[in-house]
Structure formats: C-alpha cells, structure tokens
Scaffold this motif. Sequence first.
Motif, PDB file in Angstrom:
ATOM      1  N   PRO A   6       0.848  -1.197   0.000  1.00 54.91           N
ATOM      2  CA  PRO A   6       0.000   0.000   0.000  1.00 54.91           C
ATOM      3  C   PRO A   6       0.880   1.241   0.000  1.00 54.91           C
ATOM      4  CG  PRO A   6       0.073  -0.965   2.198  1.00 54.91           C
ATOM      5  CD  PRO A   6       0.818  -1.907   1.286  1.00 54.91           C
ATOM      6  N   LYS A   7       0.382   2.322  -0.594  1.00 53.50           N
ATOM      7  CA  LYS A   7       1.127   3.586  -0.588  1.00 53.50           C
ATOM      8  C   LYS A   7       0.649   4.462   0.571  1.00 53.50           C
ATOM      9  CE  LYS A   7       4.120   3.480  -3.970  1.00 53.50           C
ATOM     10  NZ  LYS A   7       5.560   3.632  -3.681  1.00 53.50           N
ATOM     11  N   PHE A   8       1.588   5.036   1.268  1.00 59.09           N
ATOM     12  CA  PHE A   8       1.243   5.896   2.392  1.00 59.09           C
ATOM     13  C   PHE A   8       1.321   7.363   1.983  1.00 59.09           C
ATOM     14  CE2 PHE A   8       3.319   2.264   4.780  1.00 59.09           C
ATOM     15  CZ  PHE A   8       2.120   1.648   5.051  1.00 59.09           C
ATOM     16  N   ASP A   9       0.499   8.167   2.591  1.00 56.01           N
ATOM     17  CA  ASP A   9       0.481   9.592   2.279  1.00 56.01           C
ATOM     18  C   ASP A   9       0.326  10.340   3.600  1.00 56.01           C
ATOM     19  OD1 ASP A   9       0.356  11.958   1.034  1.00 56.01           O
ATOM     20  OD2 ASP A   9      -1.719  11.741   0.347  1.00 56.01           O
ATOM     21  N   SER A  10       1.426  10.737   4.155  1.00 56.08           N
ATOM     22  CA  SER A  10       1.407  11.222   5.533  1.00 56.08           C
ATOM     23  C   SER A  10       1.495  12.737   5.643  1.00 56.08           C
ATOM     24  CB  SER A  10       2.575  10.607   6.304  1.00 56.08           C
ATOM     25  OG  SER A  10       2.397   9.220   6.365  1.00 56.08           O
ATOM     26  N   VAL A  11       1.017  13.224   6.770  1.00 57.53           N
ATOM     27  CA  VAL A  11       1.056  14.657   7.035  1.00 57.53           C
ATOM     28  C   VAL A  11       1.770  14.882   8.358  1.00 57.53           C
ATOM     29  CG1 VAL A  11      -0.333  16.690   7.509  1.00 57.53           C
ATOM     30  CG2 VAL A  11      -1.076  15.059   5.785  1.00 57.53           C
ATOM     31  N   PHE A  12       2.756  15.758   8.350  1.00 52.20           N
ATOM     32  CA  PHE A  12       3.420  16.090   9.602  1.00 52.20           C
ATOM     33  C   PHE A  12       3.936  17.511   9.501  1.00 52.20           C
ATOM     34  CE2 PHE A  12       7.131  15.067   7.204  1.00 52.20           C
ATOM     35  CZ  PHE A  12       6.752  13.953   6.466  1.00 52.20           C
ATOM     36  N   SER A  13       4.282  18.044  10.658  1.00 50.36           N
ATOM     37  CA  SER A  13       4.593  19.463  10.685  1.00 50.36           C
ATOM     38  C   SER A  13       5.942  19.737  11.344  1.00 50.36           C
ATOM     39  CB  SER A  13       3.484  20.218  11.424  1.00 50.36           C
ATOM     40  OG  SER A  13       3.440  19.817  12.778  1.00 50.36           O
ATOM     41  N   ILE A  14       6.365  20.971  11.238  1.00 52.76           N
ATOM     42  CA  ILE A  14       7.579  21.477  11.867  1.00 52.76           C
ATOM     43  C   ILE A  14       7.172  22.575  12.841  1.00 52.76           C
ATOM     44  CG2 ILE A  14       9.710  22.788  11.447  1.00 52.76           C
ATOM     45  CD1 ILE A  14       9.923  20.098  10.139  1.00 52.76           C
ATOM     46  N   ASP A  15       7.774  22.603  14.016  1.00 54.67           N
ATOM     47  CA  ASP A  15       7.625  23.755  14.903  1.00 54.67           C
ATOM     48  C   ASP A  15       9.002  24.241  15.323  1.00 54.67           C
ATOM     49  OD1 ASP A  15       4.772  24.370  15.379  1.00 54.67           O
ATOM     50  OD2 ASP A  15       4.680  22.276  15.990  1.00 54.67           O
ATOM     51  N   CYS A  16       9.136  25.548  15.451  1.00 58.32           N
ATOM     52  CA  CYS A  16      10.453  26.126  15.732  1.00 58.32           C
ATOM     53  C   CYS A  16      10.469  26.852  17.083  1.00 58.32           C
ATOM     54  CB  CYS A  16      10.840  27.140  14.648  1.00 58.32           C
ATOM     55  SG  CYS A  16      10.846  26.433  12.995  1.00 58.32           S
ATOM     56  N   VAL A  17      11.474  26.556  17.879  1.00 56.23           N
ATOM     57  CA  VAL A  17      11.693  27.284  19.129  1.00 56.23           C
ATOM     58  C   VAL A  17      13.005  28.052  18.952  1.00 56.23           C
ATOM     59  CG1 VAL A  17      11.991  27.104  21.619  1.00 56.23           C
ATOM     60  CG2 VAL A  17      10.524  25.463  20.429  1.00 56.23           C
ATOM     61  N   ILE A  18      12.878  29.364  18.703  1.00 61.01           N
ATOM     62  CA  ILE A  18      14.056  30.179  18.413  1.00 61.01           C
ATOM     63  C   ILE A  18      14.294  31.114  19.599  1.00 61.01           C
ATOM     64  CG2 ILE A  18      15.167  31.693  16.731  1.00 61.01           C
ATOM     65  CD1 ILE A  18      14.235  29.062  15.494  1.00 61.01           C
ATOM     66  N   PHE A  19      15.423  30.922  20.260  1.00 58.57           N
ATOM     67  CA  PHE A  19      15.742  31.735  21.433  1.00 58.57           C
ATOM     68  C   PHE A  19      16.587  32.953  21.066  1.00 58.57           C
ATOM     69  CE2 PHE A  19      15.027  27.563  23.382  1.00 58.57           C
ATOM     70  CZ  PHE A  19      14.239  27.904  24.472  1.00 58.57           C
ATOM     71  N   GLY A  20      16.290  34.055  21.747  1.00 60.59           N
ATOM     72  CA  GLY A  20      17.107  35.260  21.619  1.00 60.59           C
ATOM     73  C   GLY A  20      17.181  35.968  22.962  1.00 60.59           C
ATOM     74  N   PHE A  21      18.096  36.908  23.072  1.00 58.53           N
ATOM     75  CA  PHE A  21      18.263  37.644  24.326  1.00 58.53           C
ATOM     76  C   PHE A  21      18.245  39.128  23.979  1.00 58.53           C
ATOM     77  CE2 PHE A  21      21.098  39.161  27.882  1.00 58.53           C
ATOM     78  CZ  PHE A  21      20.261  38.764  28.930  1.00 58.53           C
ATOM     79  N   GLN A  22      17.327  39.847  24.581  1.00 59.01           N
ATOM     80  CA  GLN A  22      17.110  41.237  24.173  1.00 59.01           C
ATOM     81  C   GLN A  22      16.652  42.030  25.383  1.00 59.01           C
ATOM     82  OE1 GLN A  22      13.656  41.971  21.660  1.00 59.01           O
ATOM     83  NE2 GLN A  22      14.935  43.061  20.197  1.00 59.01           N
ATOM     84  N   ALA A  23      17.214  43.213  25.555  1.00 57.38           N
ATOM     85  CA  ALA A  23      16.821  44.089  26.675  1.00 57.38           C
ATOM     86  C   ALA A  23      16.841  43.312  27.991  1.00 57.38           C
ATOM     87  CB  ALA A  23      15.435  44.691  26.416  1.00 57.38           C
ATOM     88  N   ASN A  24      17.908  42.528  28.179  1.00 57.35           N
ATOM     89  CA  ASN A  24      18.074  41.743  29.405  1.00 57.35           C
ATOM     90  C   ASN A  24      16.988  40.709  29.668  1.00 57.35           C
ATOM     91  OD1 ASN A  24      20.570  42.499  30.347  1.00 57.35           O
ATOM     92  ND2 ASN A  24      19.782  44.389  31.266  1.00 57.35           N
TER      93      ASN A  24
END
Lengths: 231, 231
Positions: A6-24
Amino acid sequence: METILPKFDSVFSIDCVIFGFQANELKILLIERNEEPFKGWRALPGYIVKKDESIDDAAERILYELTGLRDLHMEQFHTFGDVDRHPQGRVITIAYYALIRIDVQKELKPVTNIAKSAFWYPVNELGKLPFDHAKVFETGFQKLRRRLGYQPIAFELLPEKFTLTQLQTLYEAILNKKLDKRNFRKKMLSYGFLKELDEKQKGVSYRAAKLYRFDRRKYNKIFQNELSING
Amino acid sequence: METILPKFDSVFSIDCVIFGFQANELKILLIERNEEPFKGWRALPGYIVKKDESIDDAAERILYELTGLRDLHMEQFHTFGDVDRHPQGRVITIAYYALIRIDVQKELKPVTNIAKSAFWYPVNELGKLPFDHAKVFETGFQKLRRRLGYQPIAFELLPEKFTLTQLQTLYEAILNKKLDKRNFRKKMLSYGFLKELDEKQKGVSYRAAKLYRFDRRKYNKIFQNELSING
C-alpha cells in the motif's frame, strides 16, 4: 511472486523554538496566525511539511515564510507524537531549535499569509500556547538549560561585546534562579575564556561597565578532553 | 462561520539503535525480517506506529515485539524525513536509542511474525543495511561518540565489574581509534571515579587483571558544575 505494497500519504509538521536575548530578557520567536480557525492565535512558528521536501528543508522554508528569518543554524531536538496533539488527526511535529543574536538579525516580516506578524516574546510571559506548543517550548527550554552545563551557548545569545551583568542575567534567565554576583564573576573569570576589552559600555546613564568578549579558542583549549580521552 | 478542516491520516515508523558491548566488541541489535517483500533482510528493529499509540509507547512495543527486550531506557535521538527514504511513500521514521549491558539481558526472542530472529551484531561488520538504516545507525553512533565526551556512558555498557583493558577496548571501539595504553590508564585513574576492587578476573588463562567499579557518586561530585555555574 510480487507483493503489492500500500502507498502511504502522511502529514506532519515542523515547529520552531528560536531563542534570543534582548533588553536583558530571554525571548522566543512567536507568530500571530492569520487563517481560520486559528486566526489571532499566538503560536510557535510552525506549519505542514510539503510532500516533496525533506524535513530539514521544510524547517528552513517554514521559518522563513512565517518570520522572514533565514540562514539560521537550526537543529532538530525532539519529535512530538501524542495521539491527540492536533485537532486535524494524527499529525506529529518535528521540533527544531536555534539560538540567535537578536542584535544582528533583520526585521521580522512574514512572507506568507499564514502569519499576520512575527515578534520576540519574553519567555517569562508566555502564558497559554495553542496545540501542544507549551510542551514543545518547555522541552526546548530544558534542552537549552542542559546544554548550558557543557557548551558555551550563552555566547551565541549575547552580543559580541557584553558586560558581566548581562552574562549573569542570561544565566539567571535560563536557569530560572538568582545567582550570587560575587561567586558568579569569580567563577566565570577563573575559567580564562573571557577576554576583558579596553572598552566600556556606551550610552548608559549609570556607571559604565567593562565589556568582555568570549574567546572561543581558549575555551576549546580548556574544555577539550575534560572527560573524554579522545585526542 | 465554521471552517471545515480536512482530516489527516499519517503513517510513520520507529527505528531502534540499541548498543551493547560483548566479547570485547561494540554491537547493535538487529533483526531478520520475515515478511515479504523484506523477507530475509537484516535490519534495525523498527516498524509502523499504530494510530492509537504515542510514539514513545510505540517504541517500547515495537522493540519488545521484534526482539523480546523491554524496560529499556530508550531515548529519541533523531527523526529522518528524506522524501524518498521509504519504498511505500512518505514515511518518516523516529529513531530511538539505548545502551544496555548485554550480560544482564535476557534471551532475544521476537514475539511477532515480522521478525524471524533478533541478534547482536558487531558494529564493525555491519555491511549494507536496508532503507536508510545505515544513516540512522551512523547518526546514533555519532551521538554515542559525542556523549562519551561529557557523560559517563561507557559504564552503562560495561559489566558492573570490569578491567581497564575492557574499558579501553570500549573507548577504542566508540572512538574508532587506538589509544595509548599508558596514557589511557593514567588519565582514567586520575579522575578518581574508578574504584579498584579487591578482586581479579576469573576464568582467564592469561594473567588475571584487576577489576574496577564505576563510582557514580564520586563522578557526580567531580564533574558537576565543570562549566555550569548552576548550583
């Protein structure tokens, strides 16, 4: 005898956690979603992977489309696959993370309609996040905290020249506790990888503090082979 | 106005890279697949996640069904999502890894028809693996190598009591290079976390070597806070 698969057709996602440091403050990148039924939701930058792209390529494309940022060094850190994590069915999400210097980044500006805006948001004021984004963020934050113990990641978040107070504030934000100023300075300076500059802070109304730079070569020399007998 | 969302129905798999150390060789766990069209293939233990189980639960179940092993401390280490990695379409795989002491593990015995047998196989003699299992293994192996530099993982693979030669052989296998015997011993003993026992090897025809034990409490005391100023 040939077996028909059987052929599969999948759905999945990406999530991003982007860290930065600003104004302390330690911050992460969020977007305001623009399409129904998620319109107005404040969420991690994330979306569905296309059928013809690898997940690494998808992570780059999605972050760029939703925030305008690109050429970051993103790293996969965890895949979230609880059964009911997404309202549209079995969608697992692969989470990526990056640390960036906010001061050298360009303007945040989504290039797709999915996001209305992108912005830096203080980690301490996150409040409720949609889907399982609170868990995704918390896992990324734990990873950041663990890595602080064995990699010089603080210096990827700070500006190139920084004060010891900025360094301590960042450590306190990541470890989520107050540290003793005298002990902190003594310990940090004792390692030998902080180079004191012949410069002071500019444009501050209080007494200007000395600036420091992280000396990566020295760091590598000192911390190479601490346990490893490799090399 | 309500938006109707399409429902997704995705397929993804788990693959396991389980490391062990046996007869002075670094090994991983493989299975012989039993069902067409993969019959006879020697592969990493891995299979499709069910619709109603989380990926962590799936990892435990799949490893158990294919090898008979359970209650391992498995950890997710990477998700592989190249477009053409699987002959049946877009199937991404979430890879888990674990380190175990082969000497305290029970017999390997698949409890499903998917695997004909499960066995330990020397890392050095792997040869060709199906799908992208070579890449999955290599990524897990790199992770093992990196962790050797900052965590006491060697002692999760060795028997409780071991000789310095066994320890060196394991380091050499993971780092894939010969190490100088005198330097290795000097360095390892200098840390202070190896406890010399009042016992020697038994049942060897050559001169019996001293046995050692890893002292985790001492290790924690020594390596806590090496860079981290936490605590």
